[in-house]
Design an enzyme around this catalytic site. Structure first.
Site, PDB file in Angstrom:
ATOM      1  N   GLU A 243       0.882  -1.180   0.000  1.00 24.66           N
ATOM      2  CA  GLU A 243       0.000   0.000   0.000  1.00 24.66           C
ATOM      3  C   GLU A 243       0.906   1.211   0.000  1.00 24.66           C
ATOM      4  OE1 GLU A 243      -3.441  -0.108   2.112  1.00 24.66           O
ATOM      5  OE2 GLU A 243      -3.512  -2.275   2.303  1.00 24.66           O
ATOM      6  N   CYS A 277      -1.779   9.214   2.707  1.00 22.20           N
ATOM      7  CA  CYS A 277      -1.593   8.651   1.371  1.00 22.20           C
ATOM      8  C   CYS A 277      -2.662   9.151   0.416  1.00 22.20           C
ATOM      9  CB  CYS A 277      -1.603   7.124   1.441  1.00 22.20           C
ATOM     10  SG  CYS A 277      -3.098   6.432   2.140  1.00 22.20           S
TER      11      CYS A 277
HETATM   12  P1  NAD Z   1       8.953   4.556   3.976  1.00 19.10           P
HETATM   13  O1  NAD Z   1       8.801   3.745   2.752  1.00 19.10           O
HETATM   14  O2  NAD Z   1      10.146   5.426   4.112  1.00 19.10           O
HETATM   15  O3  NAD Z   1       8.953   3.635   5.283  1.00 19.10           O
HETATM   16  C1  NAD Z   1       7.900   2.743   5.572  1.00 19.10           C
HETATM   17  C2  NAD Z   1       8.427   1.617   6.444  1.00 19.10           C
HETATM   18  O4  NAD Z   1       9.379   0.854   5.717  1.00 19.10           O
HETATM   19  C3  NAD Z   1       9.136   2.059   7.720  1.00 19.10           C
HETATM   20  O5  NAD Z   1       8.737   1.206   8.770  1.00 19.10           O
HETATM   21  C4  NAD Z   1      10.606   1.858   7.372  1.00 19.10           C
HETATM   22  O6  NAD Z   1      11.427   1.640   8.501  1.00 19.10           O
HETATM   23  C5  NAD Z   1      10.532   0.611   6.514  1.00 19.10           C
HETATM   24  N1  NAD Z   1      11.676   0.398   5.621  1.00 19.10           N
HETATM   25  C6  NAD Z   1      12.568   1.285   5.149  1.00 19.10           C
HETATM   26  N2  NAD Z   1      13.446   0.689   4.320  1.00 19.10           N
HETATM   27  C7  NAD Z   1      13.091  -0.604   4.242  1.00 19.10           C
HETATM   28  C8  NAD Z   1      13.586  -1.743   3.523  1.00 19.10           C
HETATM   29  N3  NAD Z   1      14.633  -1.635   2.705  1.00 19.10           N
HETATM   30  N4  NAD Z   1      12.953  -2.912   3.674  1.00 19.10           N
HETATM   31  C9  NAD Z   1      11.860  -3.021   4.464  1.00 19.10           C
HETATM   32  N5  NAD Z   1      11.360  -2.006   5.173  1.00 19.10           N
HETATM   33  C10 NAD Z   1      11.960  -0.802   5.075  1.00 19.10           C
HETATM   34  O7  NAD Z   1       7.607   5.401   4.082  1.00 19.10           O
HETATM   35  P2  NAD Z   1       7.260   6.553   5.121  1.00 19.10           P
HETATM   36  O8  NAD Z   1       8.061   7.772   4.747  1.00 19.10           O
HETATM   37  O9  NAD Z   1       7.328   6.008   6.500  1.00 19.10           O
HETATM   38  O10 NAD Z   1       5.701   6.790   4.810  1.00 19.10           O
HETATM   39  C11 NAD Z   1       5.214   7.697   3.876  1.00 19.10           C
HETATM   40  C12 NAD Z   1       4.756   6.994   2.613  1.00 19.10           C
HETATM   41  O11 NAD Z   1       3.782   6.002   2.923  1.00 19.10           O
HETATM   42  C13 NAD Z   1       4.068   7.933   1.643  1.00 19.10           C
HETATM   43  O12 NAD Z   1       4.498   7.655   0.341  1.00 19.10           O
HETATM   44  C14 NAD Z   1       2.599   7.575   1.790  1.00 19.10           C
HETATM   45  O13 NAD Z   1       1.777   7.910   0.712  1.00 19.10           O
HETATM   46  C15 NAD Z   1       2.676   6.117   2.027  1.00 19.10           C
HETATM   47  N6  NAD Z   1       1.442   5.617   2.648  1.00 19.10           N
HETATM   48  C16 NAD Z   1       0.604   4.792   1.910  1.00 19.10           C
HETATM   49  C17 NAD Z   1      -0.610   4.353   2.460  1.00 19.10           C
HETATM   50  C18 NAD Z   1      -1.586   3.488   1.689  1.00 19.10           C
HETATM   51  O14 NAD Z   1      -2.509   2.949   2.301  1.00 19.10           O
HETATM   52  N7  NAD Z   1      -1.455   3.332   0.380  1.00 19.10           N
HETATM   53  C19 NAD Z   1      -0.952   4.747   3.744  1.00 19.10           C
HETATM   54  C20 NAD Z   1      -0.077   5.575   4.441  1.00 19.10           C
HETATM   55  C21 NAD Z   1       1.124   5.991   3.889  1.00 19.10           C
END
Ligand code: NAD
Length: 470
Positions: A243, A277
């Site tokens: 997501e 999001c």
């Molecule tokens: P991010 O991708 O930076 O991090 C998300 C999670 O992934 C964190 O827990 C992080 O520690 C982990 N992570 C980082 N590198 C990783 C790796 N290599 N392998 C596995 N896990 C790893 O995202 P963010 O900055 O925390 O969140 C913002 C983003 O999330 C925005 O793009 C937003 O639109 C999206 N979002 C989407 C939804 C949806 O339902 N579609 C909902 C909320 C947020």
């Protein structure tokens, strides 16, 4: 340091070996420490989750439902404490944090009402063909920082309803409320069924690589989502639901009533300081309404109370973390350099913490990063159009495809346009919001699969087809 949280592994609190700092974005100062999980602690959690899975998969659906409802009530009983913690680590106003806790409990209850039952595909003289759903095993849930509890628990609840066990990893920016929730899970759910581990991005990567994890439910950015998918494929071909981000367009037609729609459009873009999001991230407005809509949205932007989420009456909090604060300011500065005009806001607030004044920008076009990328902050570009077909093409001309909306006094016409938009969810005269019963997810790079609803729960199960004799 007042708060030191623990992981929850196998139903018990487990201390960190190493720790990392947690910053309150409203003050930009460290207020707590969170444990940084080691690989050995992840292994322990995976083994505990595997044991719990073997029992949980055999628990009848009705009994599972009762247990999950108990978990939801226990979360509600701790609402005040959880909400305070959430506001301090995430920044959102306390009222919004309370709504998030309530929504988290409601997610569990709403999803727990579903049940995966066998489906008969054929029944004739050749015999019966029945499809049934089998849980996958151990699910790793990886959550972002914008609504950490709601999104982490949403993944976890789908997995649990389908009969799996869970390891939930919050973002390193917002680990505390989730670790607290892990404590509640440790006391109310069967041992090892719901484990919480905090750590850095490395921990996320270890989870995606782990051979003992059968599926990753990931909520976060597109860039990280691609890494998750690659890593899951390279290990045990674990299942993945993604997501991801969005760049949702709202199309405002010439017949829209500007004064009536402005407040709703404003909050659809600026809720949680734009860190959502499915926020409206660009507005395509008919040229005849551009000035009026710009004025109405700017008035609202100038009126809204921005501040520390713990202060009464605050409606918008800070940006959650420094890198994102700097990124959003950079997008605004770049847009202004390219000829954009800030009708409201346009700069950081002169106070400690990561605050940006709610910003409305005109005079920008496609090709500007503020328009083409996901800003994920309190800044909204307004783009004029003269021809509806061109507006639809521009709305669709993106690698994202999470949500979109059409605003018009003529709902039928709006519905015709809605059917041409390439997005997982399209609203008419509103934008945003999700409920446990209705699937949610993205076209194109906004995701893989759909979360929520029966469709979401099915994605946490394998399908087995049984050819039964007469
Ligand atoms: P991010 O991708 O930076 O991090 C998300 C999670 O992934 C964190 O827990 C992080 O520690 C982990 N992570 C980082 N590198 C990783 C790796 N290599 N392998 C596995 N896990 C790893 O995202 P963010 O900055 O925390 O969140 C913002 C983003 O999330 C925005 O793009 C937003 O639109 C999206 N979002 C989407 C939804 C949806 O339902 N579609 C909902 C909320 C947020």
């Amino acid at each position: 340091m007042e708060t030191t949280a623990t992981h929850t592994i196998d139903g018990k609190p487990v201390d960190g070996v190493e720790f990392f700092d947690v910053i309150n974005p409203a003050t930009a100062s460290v207020f707590a420490r969170a444990p940084d999980a080691s690989r050995a602690q992840l292994d322990l959690a995976v083994r505990a989750a595997r044991r719990a899975f073997e029992s949980w998969r055999a628990v009848p659906a009705e009994e599972r439902r009762k247990i999950l409802f108990g978990f939801a009530s226990a979360i509600r009983a701790q609402q005040q404490g959880l909400a305070q913690l959430l506001t301090r680590e995430q920044g959102k106003p306390l009222a919004a944090a309370i709504r998030e806790i309530d929504g988290t409990a409601a997610r569990i209850e709403g999803l727990a009402k579903f049940e995966l039952t066998p489906e008969t595909l054929r029944s004739d003289e050749r015999g019966r063909v029945v499809l049934d759903y089998q849980p996958l095993g151990v699910v790793g849930a990886i959550a972002p920082w914008n609504s950490p509890l709601l999104l982490g628990v949403q993944v976890a609840a789908q997995a649990l309803v389908a009969g799996n066990s869970v390891i939930l990893k919050p973002s390193p920016f917002t680990p505390l409320a989730t670790l607290k929730l892990g404590e509640i899970a440790g006391k109310t759910l069967p041992r090892g069924l719901f484990n919480t581990l905090s750590g850095g991005n490395e921990l996320g990567r270890w989870m995606t690589e782990h051979e003992g994890i059968d599926k990753i439910g990931f909520v976060g950015s597109v860039a990280t989502g691609k890494k998750v998918l690659a890593s899951a494929a390279a290990s045990n071909l674990k299942r993945v639901s993604l997501e991801l981000g969005g760049n949702d367009a709202a199309i405002v037609l010439a017949d829209a009533d500007v004064d009536a729609i402005a407040p709703q459009l404003f909050w659809s873009a600026f809720v949680n300081s734009g860190q959502r999001c499915m926020a409206v991230k660009r507005v395509l407005v008919h040229e005849s309404l551009l000035d009026r809509l710009g004025a109405a949205l700017s008035r609202l932007a100038n009126q809204v109370k921005v501040g520390d989420g713990l202060e009464p009456g605050v409606e918008l909090g800070p940006i959650q973390n420094r890198p994102q604060f700097e990124r959003v300011l950079g997008l605004i500065e770049d847009a202004v350099r390219r000829g954009g005009r800030a009708l409201a806001g346009g700069a950081a607030l002169d106070r400690p913490g990561y605050f940006i004044a709610p910003t409305v920008i005109t005079g920008v076009a496609e090709g500007t990063p503020l328009v083409d990328e996901e800003q994920f902050g309190p800044v909204l570009p307004l783009l004029a159009f003269s021809d509806v077909d061109a507006a639809v093409s521009r709305a669709n001309a993106t690698r994202f495809g999470l949500g979109a909306s059409v605003w018009s006094a003529n709902p039928q016409r709006a519905a015709d346009i809605a059917r041409r938009l390439e997005a997982g969810t399209v609203w008419i005269n509103s934008h945003g919001g999700s409920v446990p019963e209705i699937p949610f997810g993205g076209f194109k790079e906004s995701g893989v699969g759909r979360g929520l609803g029966l469709m979401g729960i099915k994605s946490y199960a394998e399908v087995r087809v049984l050819h039964l004799p007469l």
